[in-house]
Design a protein around this motif. Structure first.
Motif, short mmCIF file in Angstrom:
data_model
loop_
_atom_site.label_atom_id
_atom_site.label_comp_id
_atom_site.label_asym_id
_atom_site.label_seq_id
_atom_site.Cartn_x
_atom_site.Cartn_y
_atom_site.Cartn_z
N ARG A 21 47.32 -10.78 0.82
CA ARG A 21 48.87 -10.43 0.36
C ARG A 21 48.40 -10.40 -1.38
O ARG A 21 47.77 -10.37 -1.58
CB ARG A 21 48.97 -12.17 0.09
CG ARG A 21 50.36 -13.12 -0.14
CD ARG A 21 50.86 -13.78 -0.71
NE ARG A 21 50.23 -14.87 1.30
CZ ARG A 21 49.55 -15.53 1.28
NH1 ARG A 21 47.92 -15.92 0.35
NH2 ARG A 21 49.80 -16.28 2.27
N PHE A 81 51.70 -7.64 2.11
CA PHE A 81 50.52 -7.11 2.94
C PHE A 81 49.84 -6.37 3.36
O PHE A 81 50.95 -4.71 3.18
CB PHE A 81 50.51 -7.80 4.43
CG PHE A 81 50.65 -9.49 4.25
CD1 PHE A 81 50.79 -10.52 3.70
CD2 PHE A 81 52.58 -9.88 4.58
CE1 PHE A 81 51.37 -12.04 4.00
CE2 PHE A 81 53.60 -10.86 4.67
CZ PHE A 81 52.91 -11.41 4.45
N GLY A 83 51.72 -12.29 7.43
CA GLY A 83 51.49 -11.35 6.92
C GLY A 83 49.64 -11.57 8.40
O GLY A 83 49.07 -10.19 8.70
N ARG A 114 55.63 -11.35 11.19
CA ARG A 114 55.37 -11.10 9.55
C ARG A 114 55.84 -11.92 8.66
O ARG A 114 56.59 -11.59 7.00
CB ARG A 114 57.10 -9.99 9.70
CG ARG A 114 56.82 -9.01 10.79
CD ARG A 114 57.52 -7.44 11.33
NE ARG A 114 58.48 -8.19 12.11
CZ ARG A 114 59.42 -8.13 13.21
NH1 ARG A 114 59.74 -6.64 12.84
NH2 ARG A 114 60.11 -7.71 14.36
N SER A 128 52.44 -3.61 4.42
CA SER A 128 53.64 -3.77 5.55
C SER A 128 54.72 -2.95 4.80
O SER A 128 54.72 -3.13 3.67
CB SER A 128 53.34 -5.68 5.57
OG SER A 128 53.93 -5.87 4.38
#
Length: 349
Positions: A219, A204, A280, A277, A199
């Motif tokens: 994570r 993430f 995640g 967001r 991300s």
């Protein structure tokens, strides 16, 4: 309305009549694509733009080639370097465009290339061949490095090994360009992890697995002495009634990180997901047919309302408009003919 101009670069295999990278001008508002020209290069199976937008790098039979990106998006050949191994399949760069990382599917190799400020190649700074076997002899069970991406903090290089069901995590020394193994992320046996993406926040990681047809969400925390990947979600890429012989293929984020696309070869479908967001986590919007055979790559138009599927076996690109609230997408126009498309990159010009 977005008045910016965008192009799509599409890499193709050149065993037949195709000759290289096709440049398309995009009509973002209407979901249109018009081919402008083709840049000759041998089998550009993956392409990557530098973060500063000045250079484009491409896999080629002879190694890796670089191009200047001209003001209107045209490409000017620049440099070439061998990688001391079989041809690569994936490219990525560090945030400062000082290094280029190459994944080797055929020989299971990770290669690190030093780049010059002018976009030329400097030298190979490291190269590591993976070893080991997977668990099922009926498939490609030896090492196949299918993807290499740095963690967002730049500390670790993740090498996704489809053949051995693991992601090798290397400590990356940005001073020397050397990598050293520090950890393994073990994936489910016979899952065949294919691609890892992070991300924009850096919190993430998303891994798509070819044989199990799912996306796993982790994570990520790189603040400690060793990297941490905590599994928090597993999301199927298929509908329940879809083919068990399908193989999950492409994984692509929208530029604003709010949506994710995936494709399923064999099943010939594309999946659209919403990304939370903050957490995640992924929420499936729809999984529908792409009106072609073997969707090897996929991407968003810059408006996120349109998507394009590269259908390798049916020699076509199909474009769709996504209706997020109604949870489906519809085809726009006729398929665009193009021989054996493999990869796509959308860029502002």
């Amino acid at each position: 309305m977005d008045k910016k101009k965008y192009v799509a670069y599409v890499g193709t295999y050149t065993h037949g009549s195709s000759v290289g990278i096709h440049i398309f001008d995009l009509d973002v508002e209407n979901g249109g694509m018009k081919e402008r020209r083709v840049v000759p290069i041998n089998n550009p199976s993956y392409i990557k733009m530098s973060h500063n937008g000045k250079f484009l790098y491409s896999i080629a039979d002879e190694g890796v080639r670089s191009f200047n990106v001209l003001p209107e998006g045209d490409l000017e050949p620049r440099d070439c370097i061998g990688i001391d191994g079989m041809r690569g399949c994936y490219l990525s760069t560090d945030q400062d465009d000082r290094y280029l990382f190459v994944a080797g599917w055929h020989d299971g190799k990770v290669t690190v290339l030093k780049l010059k400020e002018n976009g030329d190649f400097d030298r190979i700074t490291d190269g590591i061949f993976h070893k080991g076997l997977g668990s099922v002899a009926e498939r490609n069970f030896r090492p196949h490095v299918n993807c290499v991406n740095l963690t967002p903090d730049g500390r670790y290089l993740c090498a996704v090994d489809l053949g051995t069901d693991q992601i090798k995590i290397y400590k990356f020394d940005e001073r020397t360009g050397k990598i050293s193994l520090v950890d393994l992320l073990m994936c489910e046996l016979n899952s065949a992890p294919r691609i890892i993406k992070f991300s924009r926040s850096g919190n993430f990681a998303y891994v798509i697995s070819e044989l199990k047809n799912y996306i796993t969400v982790y994570r990520y925390d790189g603040s400690g002495k060793s990297p941490s990947f905590e599994l928090i979600q597993t999301v199927p890429t298929l509908n329940d009634y879809h083919s068990a012989t399908s193989a999950a293929c492409a994984l692509r984020f929208s530029k604003d990180d709010s949506k994710v696309l995936c494709t399923n070869a064999g099943d010939n479908t594309a999946g659209v997901f919403h990304v939370d967001r903050e957490t995640g986590l992924l929420e499936r919007i729809c999984v529908l047919p792409i009106s072609g055979d073997y969707p090897k790559a996929i991407d968003f138009f810059p408006d996120n309302r349109h998507i394009m599927s590269l259908n390798h076996e049916s020699n076509s690109i199909t474009v769709f408009e996504v209706h997020y609230e109604k949870k489906y997408f519809t085809m726009k126009g006729k398929p665009i003919p193009i021989e054996t498309p493999n990869c796509i990159l959308v860029s502002e010009v």
